[in-house]
Design an enzyme around this catalytic site. Structure first.
Site, PDB file in Angstrom:
ATOM      1  N   ARG A   4       0.897  -1.273   0.192  1.00 51.03           N
ATOM      2  CA  ARG A   4      -0.215  -0.181   0.305  1.00 51.03           C
ATOM      3  C   ARG A   4       1.233   1.078  -0.504  1.00 51.03           C
ATOM      4  NH1 ARG A   4       2.685   1.545   3.817  1.00 51.03           N
ATOM      5  NH2 ARG A   4       0.725   3.772   3.426  1.00 51.03           N
TER       6      ARG A   4
ATOM      7  N   GLN B 272      -1.446   2.498  10.227  1.00 55.27           N
ATOM      8  CA  GLN B 272      -0.812   2.627   9.423  1.00 55.27           C
ATOM      9  C   GLN B 272       0.340   4.150  10.129  1.00 55.27           C
ATOM     10  OE1 GLN B 272      -3.781   2.879   7.867  1.00 55.27           O
ATOM     11  NE2 GLN B 272      -3.568   2.959   5.311  1.00 55.27           N
TER      12      GLN B 272
ATOM     13  N   ASP C 238      -1.835  11.489  -1.893  1.00 56.55           N
ATOM     14  CA  ASP C 238      -2.757   9.405  -3.111  1.00 56.55           C
ATOM     15  C   ASP C 238      -2.533  10.779  -4.598  1.00 56.55           C
ATOM     16  OD1 ASP C 238      -2.872   9.250  -0.085  1.00 56.55           O
ATOM     17  OD2 ASP C 238      -2.253   7.294  -1.270  1.00 56.55           O
TER      18      ASP C 238
END
Ligand code: MRU
Length: 335
Positions: A55, A187, A227
């Site tokens: 990821r 995360q 992102d």
């Protein structure tokens, strides 16, 4: 990155290609278990992106490039392989960029292994440059805040948001990093704190809701990843980024995002057009396989939010620190 395997420090990337196999660290298991997983088919790589074995936008891009390489090796139809990879996660622009890069490489007759390897190496190189441009922002003794994981695990090596911290630390500058835990998948706590621990950089994990409290006490800069960045400098990053940006502006704290140009989506004018991934309710209602929420309650789980450009002090890239209103200039420069 430095990673501790069975108590011994090892230098490794988050994923790599070796003789027909894609090898990656299973990021779902960190930090309690270190396990490498190996894939030989494009469809397996696509599944690993979807289930978040790998990821982080730049690392997802590299996984996709390797996935396309596996597809060329077994003679799969490349356009179809590209469509499959692109269907795995909607927000990270690097995924789309990397698939298109590999399709272009195939059209121009470039050796697919050389193309995929050079794509991975160039991402790592860009992260190092992000570190070089970003490190002067971190003065000796600075308190920095970050969110989610935009470190080596998210980018193959070195990191985007963590790159300026690594570079400043390697130059001997002291710092302290506030790491917000990043519910629901954690995360920040599981991956960023792990990376900082492996590097020896002083830090503390804080609950997501404690950001404002610590910013008021004294944070010198907030640095996060991205992102997808729109043509006007609006950007999507892990859910919870937007509120940190608003708080930073309220308190006069510089707020930076760090990303390679592969994260920029020049085709969309502003952040309202960024697709935001909705993930399973279970990620919110359950912890380690146990349901915590009352039975019968629903949950909402947007994985990203969009931060408007007015909250962004600068975007740290491999070509320098760009102000949101200079993104158009970058686009023209690259044409
Ligand atoms: O859902 P993830 O873990 O793939 O999300 C990506 C992220 O870790 C972040 O949003 C990050 O800050 C940007 S990617 C370097």
């Amino acid at each position: 990155m430095k990673i501790s395997v069975e108590g011994k420090p090892r230098e490794m990337r988050a994923l790599w290609y070796d003789a027909g196999k894609v090898v990656m660290i299973d990021q779902r298991l960190l930090p309690s278990e270190f396990r490498l997983v190996t894939f030989t088919k494009c469809s397996e790589v696509a599944a690993s992106i979807k289930d978040m074995t790998v990821r982080g936008a730049p690392a997802i891009g590299v996984a996709a490039a390797y996935g396309m390489l596996l597809a060329t090796r077994d003679g799969s139809e490349l356009e179809a392989a590209g469509r499959l990879l692109k269907s795995t996660r909607p927000t990270a622009h690097d995924l789309f960029y990397a698939v298109d890069f590999m399709l272009d490489a195939a059209r121009s007759g470039r050796d697919p292994e050389e193309a995929a390897r050079s794509y991975a190496d160039s991402i790592v190189d860009k992260c190092r440059k992000i570190g070089e441009y970003g490190e002067p922002l971190i003065k000796d003794g600075a308190n920095i805040m970050t969110h989610c994981n935009a470190g080596a695990l998210a980018t193959v090596d070195y990191g985007t948001a963590l790159a300026p911290m690594r570079a400043a630390w390697n130059k001997g500058r002291k710092m302290f990093v506030y790491v917000s835990e990043t519910r629901p998948r954690l995360q920040g706590m599981k991956l960023t704190a792990y990376e900082l621990l492996n590097e020896g950089i002083p830090h503390a994990i804080i609950p997501d809701g404690a950001s404002g409290h610590f910013m008021r006490k004294g944070v010198d800069a907030v640095i996060v990843g991205a992102d997808r960045i729109a043509a006007n400098g609006d950007f999507a990053n892990k859910i919870g980024t937007y509120e940190k940006a608003v708080l930073a502006k309220e308190l006069g704290i510089p707020f930076y995002t760090a990303a390679p140009i592969s994260t920029f989506d020049f085709s969309i004018e502003d952040g309202t057009q960024i697709p935001i991934e909705d993930r399973s309710e279970d990620e919110v209602t359950m912890i380690d396989g146990h349901r915590i929420a009352p039975q019968g309650c629903r949950a909402l789980n947007p994985s990203f939010d969009m931060t408007p450009n007015r909250y962004v002090t600068g975007i740290i890239t491999e070509i320098g620190i760009v102000k949101p209103n200079e993104v158009g200039k970058v686009r023209r420069m690259l044409q």
